[in-house]
Design an enzyme around this catalytic site. Structure first.
Site, PDB file in Angstrom:
ATOM      1  N   GLU A  52       1.188  -0.059  -5.067  1.00  0.00           N
ATOM      2  CA  GLU A  52       0.263   0.601  -5.531  1.00  0.00           C
ATOM      3  C   GLU A  52       1.194   1.995  -5.570  1.00  0.00           C
ATOM      4  O   GLU A  52       1.504   3.180  -4.692  1.00  0.00           O
ATOM      5  CB  GLU A  52      -0.805   1.233  -4.427  1.00  0.00           C
TER       6      GLU A  52
ATOM      7  N   ASP B 251       0.822  -0.907   0.296  1.00  0.00           N
ATOM      8  CA  ASP B 251      -0.061   0.037   0.147  1.00  0.00           C
ATOM      9  C   ASP B 251       0.745   1.386  -0.189  1.00  0.00           C
ATOM     10  O   ASP B 251       1.742   1.249   0.636  1.00  0.00           O
ATOM     11  CB  ASP B 251      -1.097   0.341   1.771  1.00  0.00           C
TER      12      ASP B 251
END
Length: 716
Positions: free
Chosen positions: A452, A399
């Site tokens: 990401e 993330d």
């Protein structure tokens, strides 16, 4: 109370001794073995040797300090303590050998103990024939650390720990058992007692709002069966169903499904829909439901919201049984500042930076890991490997990588500290990410990682030895933003934005891309994917069908957030179930059928997946028909006849006798049409086969409105 006790005795009684083993337990005094025991509230204490011989220990301090010689000079003994009318036989925790070996301390010191989860945390074990639990925690700046829990009445005086190496505190607690709750009480460097801390390596935890760690017996958590080989390969079909476990489905009364209830339903549903992978939003323990797991406090513990670690393992096993890979969202970029967590863990910035210009995220109010600290990097890399090792996870999606890479991420001018070269790149985070990927692929070559990463940082998914970060895949955020912006416009204006569809192919093969329609695109006022579609109800669903068909024919692996597969109308709400009742309507069942068939074609047609990450696998055919909002391209597999012609019409008009050149003469079969009545469309298209004729083979096709069609050559 006997006078003239040494200072060490008072340090024990007052709970400030940094090395209780130096005073408590058995010690040689001339020819005698002297035992010192601290048992608050005990009226009397005897030492009982292995032969059953008993010697009374003298009470030398009213707080409960006892001293005496062992009978017969024995070195093995138990303590027999009387509390009121109750007499209990106890093992003395201060007679047992160390837990960490010298080799453990060496690896921990250099930051290469990649299975530190086998030693740190709480581990049921047997020492010197006695069952108990060994506790180990890092707190290098603490003056004193005690383990408190169900086994000692949460009394920090009873089990102070000893420090080893570079600040690793340890203690074996006899007769503590799996299921016991515990925490650490830490005295910081200034002498202040900190709020009790959860174990950073807890393998199980209490359900929020309670925050105690729980001793877990790993023998009670079977490792799930492995997934199929090659499931994450660049040449394999990879269609990911992204799921928030707490809101996929809910029970009557809006209660959560357990891991085992999810195991009975979710994998079978995802497999029926044709997905190849499930990706779970973070399952690591977290205190706040509204963070969706992205602000974790227990990186080694599956959240207790849905059951036990064994229950979570059963869910992973069920996914693998259905042939699905399992990916986890993993959050090594930041953590919350809850008092029971990592923040100010030993009274200092142990896991975070001291300077808030480096150590605090302004957007999220969280703390940033200090990637320049050896122990922190070891902790994070070992955590990544833990999920792959213990739970047979097939990959990790990391993330917020952009927030890790840039020192000035979301910071005002003057609100950040440059690196040693004066730049904005976080050199320590770059080194950490490379180290993480090196270890994951080196130790689990069948696994993968995905970043990401929302900027133009180069070579995110390229090999480390070639200057890359080493990820397996990168989320294609640019593709997502451009194409969603395009498809949300009224078709009459799309010709002015023709380049938004074309632009992604300029860089489509610079990385190994995943095309994400993720949870972030259906919250915070962005509307659902269906909610962005323009026009009347028929056009909205036709637009959505065309967009999904365009996505599955575009180079790159696929990711779809739960609910998108049947056209969820409202934004996602983590506190509610998806709107499964929408499937009572033909239009939503049509979207679901379309996604199921797209997944099936994506998996079975080599042209649609074998060269997802290879420029050989794509060729534009029509790029200049902006006035009619039409695009056409060829997808290629490794075999010369594995070809798929894709024609996309993002206008509401039907085009008859539309000419498209193709690489092979002969019959081309329409294998997919998003305008099929089966999906809720108008059923315009090319029934059966279309013949390619001419010196330069060309098809003459009917192009349906707001639709995408796939055609493949018939094999001779």
């Amino acid at each position: 109370m006997i006078a003239k006790l040494p200072d060490e005795a008072y340090a024990i009684v007052e709970g400030r001794h940094a090395d209780p083993f130096r005073y408590l337990g058995p010690h040689r005094d001339n020819d005698l073995t002297v035992v010192r025991a601290f048992l608050p509230n005990a009226a009397s204490v005897d030492a009982v040797d292995e032969h059953g011989d008993c010697a009374a220990l003298e009470r030398v301090h009213d707080a409960g300090l006892f001293i005496g010689a062992l009978p017969n000079g024995s070195s093995r003994y138990q303590l027999r303590a009387r509390f009121g009318d109750t007499t209990i036989d106890l093992e003395d925790p201060y007679r047992f050998p160390p837990i960490l070996t010298d080799f453990d301390l060496y690896l921990l010191g250099e930051g290469t103990h990649l299975k530190l989860y086998d030693k740190l945390g709480a581990h049921p074990m047997t020492l010197d024939g006695v069952n108990g639990v060994g506790f180990v925690v890092l707190a290098p700046n603490a003056r004193r650390v005690s383990v408190v829990g169900d086994f000692n009445f949460w009394d920090s005086r009873r089990h102070p720990m000893r420090v080893r190496g570079n600040g690793y505190w340890e203690l074996f607690v006899p007769h503590a058992i799996a299921g016991d709750r515990y925490k650490f009480e830490i005295v910081g460097p200034n002498g202040a007692v900190l709020p009790q801390k959860s174990d950073p390596l807890a393998f199980a935890t209490e359900l929020r709002p309670s925050t105690a760690s729980i001793v877990l017996d790993p023998a009670q958590v079977p490792t799930p069966r492995p997934s199929a080989n090659g499931i994450n390969a660049l040449s394999a079909p990879m269609s990911i169903y992204e799921v928030h476990l707490g809101s996929w489905r809910r029970k009557d009364g809006n209660g959560w499904l357990t891991y085992r209830e999810l195991a009975d339903t979710l994998p079978a549903y995802a497999r029926d829909m044709g997905f190849t992978h499930l990706e779970f939003l973070p399952v690591s323990e977290h205190p706040f439901d509204g963070s969706w797991g992205y602000q974790p406090t227990g990186l080694f513990a599956p959240t207790s919201r849905f059951g036990s670690p064994a229950d979570f393992a059963a869910l992973v096993d069920a996914c693998h049984r259905e042939g699905l890979g399992v990916l986890l969202d993993w959050v090594p970029g930041h953590f919350p500042d809850d008092a029971h967590g990592l923040a100010n863990f030993d009274g200092t910035a142990l896991y975070e930076h001291v300077n808030p210009l480096q150590g605090r995220h302004l957007d999220w109010g969280t703390l940033i890991y200090n990637y320049g600290r050896t122990e922190v990097v070891n902790f994070l890399v070992a955590n990544a490997l833990f999920w792959l090792d213990r739970y047979a996870i097939d990959g990790l999606r990391v993330d917020a990588v952009a927030s890790m890479l840039y020192l000035d991420y979301s910071r005002p001018e003057g609100g950040w500290i440059p690196n040693k070269y004066g730049g904005r790149e976080n050199l320590e985070a770059i080194a950490f990410l490379r180290n993480f990927n090196r270890e994951v692929f080196g130790r689990f070559p069948q696994a993968t990682t995905a970043a990401e990463e929302s900027t133009a940082w180069p070579q995110v998914s390229q090999p480390i030895e070639h200057g890359g970060l080493g990820f397996g895949y990168k989320w294609n955020m640019g593709w997502m933003h451009d194409t969603l912006d395009y498809i949300s416009k009224d078709p009459i204006y799309r010709k002015y934005h023709h380049g938004q569809i074309l632009f992604g192919l300029h860089y489509a093969f610079s990385e190994n891309f995943i095309l994400p329609l993720s949870h972030d695109e259906v919250v915070h006022g962005k509307r659902s994917i269906l909610g962005r579609m323009p026009g009347d109800p028929w056009q909205r669903f036709a637009n959505l069908r065309a967009y999904y068909a365009f996505m599955f024919a575009h180079p790159g692996k696929k990711l779809m957030f739960m609910g998108c597969e049947f056209g969820q109308e409202r934004e996602w709400n983590h506190d509610q179930s998806l709107d499964w009742h929408l499937l009572e309507q033909d239009s939503h069942r049509g979207i679901q059928s379309l996604v199921r068939d797209l997944n099936g074609l994506y998996r079975t047609l080599p042209a649609l997946h074998e060269c997802d990450c290879d420029p050989f696998g794509f060729e534009w055919i029509i790029t200049d028909d902006g006035d009619r909002n039409v695009f056409a391209w060829i997808r290629k597999g490794n075999d010369a006849r594995d070809r798929c012609l894709v024609i996309a019409n993002f206008s509401p008009n039907v085009y008859h006798d539309y000419k498209v050149r193709v690489p092979f003469p002969g019959a081309w079969r329409e294998v997919f049409n998003s305008d099929s009545a089966h999906y809720g469309g108008s059923n315009v298209g090319n029934v059966g086969e279309v013949e390619a004729t001419g010196l330069v083979p060309e098809l003459c096709v009917t192009v349906p409105p707001l639709a995408v069609i796939y055609l493949v050559p018939e094999r001779p």
